[in-house]
Design a protein around this motif. Structure first.
Motif, short mmCIF file in Angstrom:
data_model
loop_
_atom_site.label_atom_id
_atom_site.label_comp_id
_atom_site.label_asym_id
_atom_site.label_seq_id
_atom_site.Cartn_x
_atom_site.Cartn_y
_atom_site.Cartn_z
N MET A 81 0.83 -1.21 0.00
CA MET A 81 0.00 0.00 0.00
C MET A 81 0.86 1.26 0.00
O MET A 81 0.59 2.22 -0.73
CB MET A 81 -0.93 -0.02 1.20
N MET A 82 1.93 1.26 0.79
CA MET A 82 2.81 2.42 0.84
C MET A 82 3.53 2.62 -0.49
O MET A 82 3.75 3.77 -0.92
CB MET A 82 3.83 2.26 1.97
N LEU A 83 3.89 1.55 -1.17
CA LEU A 83 4.56 1.67 -2.47
C LEU A 83 3.62 2.28 -3.51
O LEU A 83 4.03 3.16 -4.28
CB LEU A 83 5.04 0.30 -2.94
N VAL A 84 2.37 1.83 -3.55
CA VAL A 84 1.41 2.38 -4.50
C VAL A 84 1.14 3.85 -4.21
O VAL A 84 1.10 4.69 -5.12
CB VAL A 84 0.10 1.57 -4.47
N LEU A 85 0.98 4.19 -2.95
CA LEU A 85 0.73 5.58 -2.56
C LEU A 85 1.90 6.47 -2.97
O LEU A 85 1.71 7.56 -3.53
CB LEU A 85 0.50 5.65 -1.05
N ALA A 322 -6.42 -0.49 11.72
CA ALA A 322 -7.11 -0.52 10.43
C ALA A 322 -7.64 0.86 10.07
O ALA A 322 -7.54 1.30 8.91
CB ALA A 322 -8.25 -1.54 10.48
N GLY A 323 -8.20 1.58 11.04
CA GLY A 323 -8.65 2.95 10.79
C GLY A 323 -7.51 3.87 10.43
O GLY A 323 -7.63 4.72 9.54
N ALA A 324 -6.38 3.69 11.11
CA ALA A 324 -5.20 4.50 10.80
C ALA A 324 -4.71 4.24 9.39
O ALA A 324 -4.33 5.17 8.67
CB ALA A 324 -4.09 4.22 11.81
N LEU A 325 -4.70 2.99 8.97
CA LEU A 325 -4.23 2.65 7.63
C LEU A 325 -5.15 3.22 6.56
O LEU A 325 -4.68 3.60 5.48
CB LEU A 325 -4.11 1.13 7.48
N TYR A 326 -6.47 3.26 6.84
CA TYR A 326 -7.37 3.88 5.87
C TYR A 326 -7.12 5.38 5.80
O TYR A 326 -7.16 5.99 4.71
CB TYR A 326 -8.83 3.62 6.25
N TYR A 327 -6.86 6.01 6.94
CA TYR A 327 -6.67 7.46 6.98
C TYR A 327 -5.31 7.87 6.42
O TYR A 327 -5.15 9.00 5.96
CB TYR A 327 -6.81 7.94 8.42
N LEU A 328 -4.34 6.96 6.44
CA LEU A 328 -2.97 7.31 6.01
C LEU A 328 -2.91 7.80 4.57
O LEU A 328 -2.35 8.89 4.32
CB LEU A 328 -2.05 6.11 6.26
N PRO A 329 -3.40 7.06 3.58
CA PRO A 329 -3.35 7.60 2.21
C PRO A 329 -4.18 8.86 2.04
O PRO A 329 -3.82 9.75 1.26
CB PRO A 329 -3.88 6.45 1.33
N PRO A 470 -14.18 -2.03 -0.14
CA PRO A 470 -13.02 -2.87 -0.42
C PRO A 470 -11.72 -2.35 0.20
O PRO A 470 -10.90 -3.14 0.66
CB PRO A 470 -12.94 -2.85 -1.96
N VAL A 471 -11.55 -1.02 0.23
CA VAL A 471 -10.33 -0.47 0.81
C VAL A 471 -10.28 -0.76 2.31
O VAL A 471 -9.24 -1.14 2.85
CB VAL A 471 -10.25 1.05 0.56
N THR A 472 -11.41 -0.61 3.00
CA THR A 472 -11.45 -0.91 4.43
C THR A 472 -11.16 -2.38 4.68
O THR A 472 -10.43 -2.74 5.63
CB THR A 472 -12.82 -0.53 5.01
N ALA A 473 -11.70 -3.26 3.84
CA ALA A 473 -11.42 -4.69 3.99
C ALA A 473 -9.93 -4.97 3.81
O ALA A 473 -9.33 -5.78 4.55
CB ALA A 473 -12.24 -5.49 2.98
N TYR A 474 -9.31 -4.31 2.84
CA TYR A 474 -7.86 -4.47 2.62
C TYR A 474 -7.09 -3.99 3.85
O TYR A 474 -6.15 -4.65 4.31
CB TYR A 474 -7.43 -3.69 1.37
N MET A 475 -7.48 -2.84 4.40
CA MET A 475 -6.76 -2.30 5.55
C MET A 475 -6.95 -3.17 6.79
O MET A 475 -6.03 -3.31 7.60
CB MET A 475 -7.22 -0.86 5.83
N GLU A 476 -8.13 -3.76 6.95
CA GLU A 476 -8.33 -4.67 8.08
C GLU A 476 -7.44 -5.91 7.95
O GLU A 476 -6.87 -6.38 8.94
CB GLU A 476 -9.81 -5.07 8.16
N ALA A 477 -7.33 -6.42 6.73
CA ALA A 477 -6.43 -7.56 6.51
C ALA A 477 -4.97 -7.16 6.75
O ALA A 477 -4.19 -7.93 7.33
CB ALA A 477 -6.61 -8.11 5.09
N ALA A 478 -4.60 -5.95 6.32
CA ALA A 478 -3.24 -5.47 6.57
C ALA A 478 -2.99 -5.32 8.06
O ALA A 478 -1.89 -5.63 8.56
CB ALA A 478 -3.03 -4.14 5.86
#
Length: 501
Positions: A81-85, A322-329, A470-478
């Motif tokens: 995720m960080m690489l894509v961002l 998971a919330g932090a990862l969604y808010y990061l990008p 889908p993005v939230t599901a990805y971040m929860e898995a991350a």
């Protein structure tokens, strides 16, 4: 696919070298190579993200030297995720710099830009603390040159302070690595996680001291109170397009805390980070309200929004992460968007620079007003854009924490302050007209293509909002993957001898 993990590190290195060859003659070729390599990098990182979302943690040992003795690159959902961002943001900034001729105000913009990407991508992929230090230094050296790009006394002053602060941080980084290596005998993160669990009681104090010092260095990179004072002057002094790229640099510090906290130190720094993040949020948005220039507004907004992210990270709990990862990008793209809009305001209105004052009308004002409204809504975390969703996720996850009252009060209060600040700035810049200065007799129409990179970032925010499910599901898995220490260790370290039998 495993060998492709090294591409985000190797591609910018080759692109920087090739673009350096054309720094004096046929500079357009160097610019084309840089933009083309960045676009290719975006495609590669998307492939890596798809690969990471379908499987577990993947490790690639450079030179076939196994961990913990060799250099290992580790790809998981967080790193992908960080690489894509990073690559998406870099593509927008490189195109903007070329369209606005920023890259022609010095000889080495594109090589420095690619070396910056090399350092960023390496920091996100490395599985070793010493190599994390090396990649930190690569991206910092490149950022020194980018900060000074375009020259000027203001940038020189900000650059000197920026260099001094980061040299101190690098020194503390090395001291922390020395302490941790002396106690555990390794700097590979997976190996250190294994050895930290079996340390004798007499070594716990030194290990905790090294961990706290390392976390303080990462907090310095993330501009966390009281280590935040370097950021406003540095980012406000840089060219706005360069500051837009620098929006990802505070997230390198946040990423390092996310990576090492649950894996090695079991979130031991959380009790100190929560009050520091809340204080940073207050100071950031108070500065946001007090700013009298758009560059300072964007810089303080970056500090405040990064503090919201770090507040959730500091809880070191799966749903909060998971919330932090969604808010990061979201916070990265929103801050970068505001910096690019600032550059357009400076270029198109042709007077008063980025000062928040009324000026006579100028061509393109309505377009900038629309972009600023969208960027302001995003940075303040208002509906309907993704910042509102990210804040809701963080607020909901914080209910299980003893800090939840303070977190709710500060986040909601600073959101109100952000709305007031942005309303004041937007109404002054785009609604009020000062007819006292005589307007120029002729003013050429702005090149509307210059707004395309800002539009690209805004489209990313819209996609992040539309794909919230889908993005939230990805971040929860991350997030689950971040706290699965055993899974990370199994993926990085070779099985012990005789394990198969």
């Amino acid at each position: 696919m495993s060998a492709l993990i090294a591409a985000p590190v190797l591609l910018p290195a080759f692109a920087a070298t090739i673009s350096l060859l054309f720094r004096r003659r046929r500079r357009w070729i160097g610019a084309g190579v840089s933009i083309g390599a960045t676009a290719l990098l975006l495609g590669i990182t998307v492939l890596l993200m798809i690969e990471a979302s379908e499987g577990g943690v993947a490790a690639y040992a450079l030179g076939a030297w196994p961990a913990p003795f060799g250099i290992v690159l580790v790809l998981d959902r967080l790193a992908a995720m960080m690489l894509v961002l990073t690559s998406a943001l870099a593509l927008a900034v490189s195109v903007h710099a070329t369209l606005t001729s920023l890259d022609r105000r010095g000889w080495h913009f594109h090589p420095l830009f690619q070396f910056q990407l090399l350092g960023l991508n390496g920091a996100f992929l490395t599985g070793d603390l010493f190599n994390l230090f090396v990649f930190f230094e690569v991206l910092l050296i490149a950022s020194y040159g980018l900060l000074l790009h375009g020259q000027g006394a203001r940038r020189l002053t900000a650059g000197v302070q920026y260099v001094i602060v980061n040299l101190v941080g690098s020194t503390l980084f090395l001291i922390a690595l020395g302490l941790l290596y002396g106690v555990t005998g390794t700097l590979n993160m997976a190996d250190m996680a294994v050895r930290a669990a079996s340390l004798p009681a007499g070594d716990h104090g030194l290990f905790r001291a090294g961990g706290m010092l390392l976390t303080a260095v990462f907090a310095l990179k993330a501009a966390l109170l009281p280590l935040h004072l370097w950021l406003p002057r540095a980012y406000a002094g840089a060219a706005p397009a360069v500051a837009a790229l620098f929006a990802i640099m505070t997230k390198v510090g946040a990423y390092a805390i996310i990576r090492t906290g649950p894996l090695i130190f079991a979130g031991a720094a959380g009790r100190y980070m929560v009050p520091a993040a809340l204080g940073t949020m207050i100071l950031g948005f108070v500065g946001f309200l007090a700013a009298r220039h758009l560059r300072s507004t964007a810089a303080f907004g970056l500090i405040g929004s990064t503090a919201i992210l770090l507040t959730a990270v500091a809880l070191f709990e799966q749903s909060a992460m998971a919330g932090a990862l969604y808010y990061l990008p979201h916070t990265t793209i929103a801050a970068a968007l505001l910096f690019l809009i600032t550059d357009l305001v400076i270029r198109w209105r042709g007077m008063e620079g980025d000062a928040i004052v009324a000026t006579p009308g100028y061509p393109g004002r309505q377009l900038l007003a629309g972009l600023f409204l969208a960027g302001g809504v995003a940075l303040a975390g208002l509906p309907p854009l993704s910042g509102f969703i990210g804040k809701l996720l963080i607020l909901q996850a914080s209910l299980s924490s003893s800090w939840w009252r303070a977190i709710w009060a500060v986040i909601l209060g600073t959101s109100l302050v952000a709305v007031i600040a942005l309303a004041r700035a937007g109404s002054t810049l785009f609604w009020k007209s000062d007819v006292t200065p005589p307007p120029p007799a002729r003013r050429s129409a702005p090149n509307l293509a210059e707004a395309a990179p800002a539009g690209f970032l805004l489209a990313m925010l819209v996609l992040l909002t539309a794909g919230a499910g889908p993005v939230t599901a990805y971040m929860e898995a991350a997030s689950r993957q971040i706290f699965d220490v055993a899974g990370y260790v199994r993926a990085v370290l070779p099985p012990p001898a005789g394990a198969g039998a």
